[in-house]
Write a protein that holds these residues in place. Structure first.
Motif, mmCIF file in Angstrom:
data_model
loop_
_atom_site.group_PDB
_atom_site.id
_atom_site.type_symbol
_atom_site.label_atom_id
_atom_site.label_comp_id
_atom_site.label_asym_id
_atom_site.label_seq_id
_atom_site.Cartn_x
_atom_site.Cartn_y
_atom_site.Cartn_z
ATOM 1 N N SER A 1 2.122 -1.014 17.969
ATOM 2 C CA SER A 1 3.302 -0.236 18.472
ATOM 3 C C SER A 1 3.002 0.846 19.480
ATOM 4 O O SER A 1 1.581 1.182 19.793
ATOM 5 C CB SER A 1 3.539 0.728 17.039
ATOM 6 O OG SER A 1 4.515 1.856 17.567
ATOM 7 N N LEU B 1 1.650 -6.847 5.728
ATOM 8 C CA LEU B 1 0.894 -7.393 6.639
ATOM 9 C C LEU B 1 1.939 -7.244 7.925
ATOM 10 O O LEU B 1 1.410 -7.004 8.988
ATOM 11 C CB LEU B 1 0.876 -8.924 6.504
ATOM 12 C CG LEU B 1 -0.551 -9.046 5.509
ATOM 13 C CD1 LEU B 1 -0.525 -10.601 5.048
ATOM 14 C CD2 LEU B 1 -1.459 -8.705 6.067
ATOM 15 N N VAL B 2 3.102 -7.089 7.707
ATOM 16 C CA VAL B 2 3.937 -6.706 8.941
ATOM 17 C C VAL B 2 3.775 -5.238 9.368
ATOM 18 O O VAL B 2 3.831 -4.996 10.657
ATOM 19 C CB VAL B 2 5.391 -6.973 8.648
ATOM 20 C CG1 VAL B 2 6.351 -6.366 9.484
ATOM 21 C CG2 VAL B 2 5.855 -8.526 8.514
ATOM 22 N N ALA B 3 3.588 -4.461 8.502
ATOM 23 C CA ALA B 3 3.243 -2.991 8.660
ATOM 24 C C ALA B 3 1.893 -3.080 9.542
ATOM 25 O O ALA B 3 1.795 -2.080 10.417
ATOM 26 C CB ALA B 3 3.471 -2.238 7.462
ATOM 27 N N VAL C 1 3.871 -9.681 2.456
ATOM 28 C CA VAL C 1 4.521 -9.826 3.805
ATOM 29 C C VAL C 1 4.835 -8.464 4.416
ATOM 30 O O VAL C 1 4.630 -8.150 5.520
ATOM 31 C CB VAL C 1 5.840 -10.554 3.653
ATOM 32 C CG1 VAL C 1 6.740 -10.515 4.767
ATOM 33 C CG2 VAL C 1 5.312 -12.053 3.467
ATOM 34 N N VAL C 2 5.214 -7.477 3.480
ATOM 35 C CA VAL C 2 5.647 -6.260 4.116
ATOM 36 C C VAL C 2 4.496 -5.409 4.612
ATOM 37 O O VAL C 2 4.395 -4.761 5.489
ATOM 38 C CB VAL C 2 6.573 -5.313 2.955
ATOM 39 C CG1 VAL C 2 6.581 -3.909 3.328
ATOM 40 C CG2 VAL C 2 7.840 -5.661 2.766
ATOM 41 N N VAL D 1 0.468 -4.992 11.456
ATOM 42 C CA VAL D 1 0.607 -5.612 12.666
ATOM 43 C C VAL D 1 1.263 -4.523 13.632
ATOM 44 O O VAL D 1 1.012 -4.327 14.697
ATOM 45 C CB VAL D 1 1.293 -7.076 12.874
ATOM 46 C CG1 VAL D 1 1.475 -7.645 14.076
ATOM 47 C CG2 VAL D 1 0.388 -7.986 12.037
ATOM 48 N N SER D 2 2.464 -4.108 13.044
ATOM 49 C CA SER D 2 3.006 -2.961 13.663
ATOM 50 C C SER D 2 2.218 -1.792 14.073
ATOM 51 O O SER D 2 2.247 -1.091 15.018
ATOM 52 C CB SER D 2 4.332 -2.408 13.048
ATOM 53 O OG SER D 2 5.148 -3.399 12.613
ATOM 54 N N TRP E 1 3.921 3.281 10.341
ATOM 55 C CA TRP E 1 3.788 1.915 9.810
ATOM 56 C C TRP E 1 2.528 2.130 9.052
ATOM 57 O O TRP E 1 2.375 1.173 7.926
ATOM 58 C CB TRP E 1 3.742 1.006 10.967
ATOM 59 C CG TRP E 1 5.076 0.524 11.709
ATOM 60 C CD1 TRP E 1 5.444 0.966 12.839
ATOM 61 C CD2 TRP E 1 5.939 -0.138 11.001
ATOM 62 N NE1 TRP E 1 6.472 0.368 13.404
ATOM 63 C CE2 TRP E 1 7.046 -0.254 12.207
ATOM 64 C CE3 TRP E 1 6.039 -0.674 9.786
ATOM 65 C CZ2 TRP E 1 8.190 -0.785 11.916
ATOM 66 C CZ3 TRP E 1 7.462 -1.263 9.850
ATOM 67 C CH2 TRP E 1 8.453 -1.578 10.408
#
Lengths: 102, 413, 170
Positions: free
Chosen positions: C25, C16-18, C13-14, C20-21, C34
């Motif tokens: 961004s 994939l969120v990174a 999760v970390v 996407v950011s 990120w």
């Protein structure tokens, strides 16, 4: 235990995020970052397949090392080109490099 | 196993049994034990710094023919505590336009990069944070994270001069990683393993005897990585105000300060472990805990040399430093690596036909590698002599600045 | 849920969120940061896959060199410290559609493959793997040719980058 499917789905999602970055971003450096994400997802795929399907062989690991070297070389040359373009045209927006468009 | 031979496992088992008897599940107990272990490693690093700062300031003062701190406690040993209180109570001034997240993250990255190194250093045959079989590469990796902290600190301060200082600092740190890695590969080659504890186990003859050039290259490039004098361009106190740390105040600056001192102590510990035999010494097989004492004695001797060099040498310029790295250290390290590999392979090929004693083999090997190193040193000195400045080029003759003009004839008569 | 699965999910999760950011961004330096977090997450995955050597190489090569290169290039090619404005193209919806379509396609292909849900075989002889990899990279009937070609490629890239980005002497 973690089945192989989790790693493959994760690598696919990371690859598609990188692809979105390459297709959508304006800044040339951001496009290179998307390419880096794609190369990392490919490496995860290689190592996951090595671990789950043929841990006694060595092909997956050797291939992954070559991908590391190629990614590093490509980023170096890509960023050198972007800096050189910035010196001439004062812009790194990918849409502005359109001298060769018809 | 009892406490003397394997203290960490003993304590871990005792604590684990205690937690299990309170009714927690096994995996939860394992997770808690690992967190406690990691916390202990970090706290130990900070506790060392408190002693190290006092030691350095006292040595600094004594070598400069003054007393050093001597007010707070006997011989001033509690001096660090008032300093800490002073730094804690200073105000945090964040510059206008600074990127807040990055500004606060940079000192944390700098300090954690140094603390992470203590996880793989063995204090005794059985006291080691974690046994990674790629320990030497792990050390290089966390050094790279330190470089990241520097560039983030310089950029997020919203200050041109901080940024310039950060660029120079990162150029220095990243450049000196290359000879450091190459010099670290020589003990890996000689000890046939990349794990740090395995390297210490393989040192029946200390590696500094086997390869003094590799030890010197590693020591020098580690000092340049840390930013210790004579490479202290990173925070040259008399130029660029304080380099990339200019805009930091209070505890954030304190973290950079603590990180730098801890890094200097860490490289002493690494040099002592990889080249001086770490915890090896007499009576270590019978009483493994004695290894801790030997380790600290060696580390403090190397640290004394580090402080001595800091006190007595002037600062290098950035172009002198980078020239030294790329034109001298890197080719020397490469040549040393190739020749050491060739000699080691040749030695093991020739060995069956020599009929040596079982116990004499490491010493003969050490002697041959030492001869190779001396040979390389002689050739290097000869090559350096040919680069000497032959003569000073005369550009112009000095002109007299003030010459009284001839008084005009009409004034005299 | 074994601890390994919990760790896998958290790190996934970390990362994939990174990821996407990185691609959404507005500030380029934040994107680079990120990216560092995403690369670190990938390094943790290598540790989970019992390829510790690759985890360390990932940190050294990607985070220690490539990410610093990205940060330097971002700082050298901008005119002001802050970057404002929309960072995405005009046709960002088309890019999102293509990426999503590719994801669906890959998933469909993988689901129909019979080895998809296999579990990890037990690994033997842990300590020999590193030397086995080293020997494989230099032995003539294994992978010495790609290894040497990769080194030639790196030299060419180094010379090319210095030449392209270097200052032209007057």
């Amino acid at each position: 235990m973690i089945p192989l499917s989790w790693y493959l789905i994760f690598a696919a999602i990371l690859f598609c995020i990188g692809l979105y970055g390459v297709l959508v971003r304006k800044n040339a450096i951001a496009i290179l970052m998307g390419i880096e994400l794609m190369l990392n997802s490919v490496n995860i795929n290689l190592i996951a397949f090595w671990r789950y399907r043929s841990p006694d062989g060595i092909a997956g690991q050797a291939f992954a090392i070559i991908v590391f070297a190629v990614a590093a070389a490509e980023v170096a040359v890509g960023l050198a080109l972007i800096i050189s373009i910035y010196r001439r045209r004062s812009s790194v927006v990918a849409d502005d490099m359109n001298l060769m468009k018809w | 196993m009892n406490f003397i031979s394997d203290p960490i496992t003993f304590i871990a088992n005792w604590l684990g049994n205690l937690l299990l008897s309170w009714g927690l599940s096994q995996t939860f107990v394992t997770v808690i034990l690992k967190f406690i272990g990691a916390g202990l490693v970090g706290t130990f690093g900070f506790a060392l710094v408190i002693f190290t700062i006092w030691l350095e300031r006292k040595l600094y003062g004594r070598i400069q023919d003054r007393l050093g701190p001597n007010r707070v406690g006997p011989w001033g040993i509690f001096q660090t505590f008032p300093d800490m209180i002073k730094i804690f109570t200073k105000e945090y001034i964040t510059p206008v336009g600074a990127d807040k997240v990055v500004y606060n993250l940079a000192p944390i990255l700098s300090v954690s990069a140094v603390l992470l190194t203590w996880a793989v250093i063995p204090f005794a045959p059985t006291i080691v944070g974690t046994e990674v079989n790629v320990g030497v590469l792990y050390l290089v990796a966390v050094g790279a994270i330190g470089a990241l902290g520097i560039i983030l600190a310089g950029w997020s301060s919203n200050n041109k001069y901080s940024l310039l200082g950060a660029f120079r600092a990162v150029a220095q740190v990243v450049s000196y990683e290359v000879p450091m890695v190459l010099a670290l590969l020589v003990p890996v080659l000689l000890g046939r393993s990349m794990g740090v504890n395995s390297l210490v186990n393989a040192q029946s003859v200390w590696f500094i005897v086997l390869s003094p050039i590799a030890a010197l290259i590693f020591f020098t490039s580690s000092m340049a990585e840390t930013g210790r004098a004579p490479f202290d361009l990173l925070e040259a106190e008399s130029e660029l105000v304080a380099g990339y740390q200019t805009e930091y105040s209070g505890l954030k600056f304190g973290m950079f300060y603590v990180g730098e001192f801890l890094h200097a102590f860490t490289i002493s510990a690494l040099t002592a472990t990889i080249f001086f035999g770490g915890w090896r010494g007499p009576w270590t097989e019978q009483v493994p805990i004695l290894g801790v004492a030997w380790f600290f004695i060696k580390t403090f001797i190397v640290y004394f040399v580090v402080v001595l060099i800091r006190i007595s040498m002037p600062r290098l310029r950035i172009d002198q430093m980078l020239n030294f790295n790329w034109k001298f250290l890197t080719p020397l390290a490469l040549v040393l690596l190739v020749l050491t590999a060739v000699l080691d392979k040749a030695f093991y090929l020739v060995l069956p036909s020599l009929n040596l004693l079982e116990a004499a083999i490491p010493w003969v090997r050490a002697g041959m590698h030492l001869l190779l190193n001396l040979f390389i040193v002689i050739i290097t000195v000869q090559l350096l002599k040919s680069y000497k400045i032959k003569s000073v080029q005369v550009v112009a003759k000095p002109k007299p600045i003030a010459v009284a003009p001839e008084p005009p004839a009409s004034v005299i008569s | 849920m074994t601890p390994e699965q919990i760790i896998f999910l958290i790190v996934a999760v970390v990362t994939l969120v990174a990821g996407v950011s990185v691609v959404t961004s507005r500030n380029l330096i934040h994107s680079a940061l990120w990216l560092i977090l995403a690369l670190f997450g990938v390094a943790v995955f290598y540790v989970l896959l019992e390829a510790g050597f690759f985890a360390v190489i990932q940190v050294i090569v990607y985070i220690g060199a490539i990410a610093i290169l990205f940060i330097f290039a971002s700082m050298l090619t901008r005119r002001v410290m802050q970057d404002t404005g929309h960072q995405s193209n005009k046709n960002w919806w088309l890019g999102a559609l293509i990426a999503f379509g590719l994801l669906v396609g890959i998933t469909l292909v993988l689901v129909n493959w019979q080895g998809f849900t296999s579990l990890a075989p037990v690994l033997a002889n842990q300590s020999e793997r590193l030397s086995q990899l080293g020997l494989a990279l230099v032995s003539p009937d294994l992978y010495v040719l790609p290894f040497e070609l990769a080194s030639v490629l790196l030299v060419a890239a180094m010379i090319g980058a210095i030449f392209v980005a270097g200052e032209k002497k007057q």
